[in-house]
Design an enzyme around this catalytic site. Sequence first.
Site, PDB file in Angstrom:
ATOM      1  N   CYS A  46       0.826  -1.214   0.000  1.00  0.00           N
ATOM      2  CA  CYS A  46       0.000   0.000   0.000  1.00  0.00           C
ATOM      3  C   CYS A  46       0.857   1.259   0.000  1.00  0.00           C
ATOM      4  O   CYS A  46       0.519   2.258  -0.652  1.00  0.00           O
ATOM      5  CB  CYS A  46      -0.926   0.015   1.216  1.00  0.00           C
ATOM      6  SG  CYS A  46      -2.035  -1.400   1.284  1.00  0.00           S
TER       7      CYS A  46
HETATM    8  C1  BEZ Z   1       0.536  -4.641   1.861  1.00  0.00           C
HETATM    9  O1  BEZ Z   1       0.154  -3.524   1.510  1.00  0.00           O
HETATM   10  O2  BEZ Z   1       1.704  -4.959   1.777  1.00  0.00           O
HETATM   11  C2  BEZ Z   1      -0.463  -5.646   2.368  1.00  0.00           C
HETATM   12  C3  BEZ Z   1      -1.611  -5.229   3.018  1.00  0.00           C
HETATM   13  C4  BEZ Z   1      -2.505  -6.174   3.507  1.00  0.00           C
HETATM   14  C5  BEZ Z   1      -2.262  -7.527   3.323  1.00  0.00           C
HETATM   15  C6  BEZ Z   1      -1.124  -7.929   2.627  1.00  0.00           C
HETATM   16  C7  BEZ Z   1      -0.207  -6.995   2.145  1.00  0.00           C
END
Ligand code: BEZ
Length: 211
Positions: A46
């Site tokens: 994210c």
């Molecule tokens: C991420 O943004 O890395 C992420 C967020 C939630 C679950 C898995 C990865």
Amino acid sequence: MASLHLGDTAPDFTAPTTEGDISFLDWKGNSWAIFFSHPADYTPVCTTELGRVAQLSDEWDKRHTKVIALSVDSVQDHNAWKPDVEEVAKATVGYPIIADPDKKVAELYDMIHPGEGNTSSVRSVFVIGPDNVIRLMLTYPKSVGRNFDEILRVLDALQLNDSGPFATPVDWRPGDRAIVNLDIPTDAAMELFPDLDVVKPYLRYTGATSV
Ligand code: BEZ
């Protein structure tokens, strides 16, 4: 919760954001909009995605497009995380991030998927036209970051489609030839587009478009 389809009017809502409370359709006005969700603040994928969207601010502006993000975190969390995103991307997050801790908006837009966990949104993208009609929906799992160059390409294709009787072929990029829609008979298409390349009676290309 009713599921949304292409051609539906984007549902309106009010919500707190990093830019204050917004009423979605008032905020959007008659611009195009990219409304995208991410699973959670302070997560790696994210962080890269929101940073990329920030880096592309001139590209959104060129396409008369407003962008807005959403997760089920609070405004306080968004505001505390934003400097990390900006530091990593070396860009300012100039767009609002919706705080949706009660999942009201995420449920309205069907952004919570049981197979991907019940507690946070997946990576949804809605492209919404100036008339508030949903023009494209994409859903990625939490583990896969999106390609925002593709979102720009789709915006260019949709805006080209709206500018004339055009569709775009596989892997189309701005500047490539477009397909002339089948509701224009070939005789009429030849008059409109003297460069018409008739590959099949139902597959006619022209380069006489501009994005
Ligand atoms: C991420 O943004 O890395 C992420 C967020 C939630 C679950 C898995 C990865």
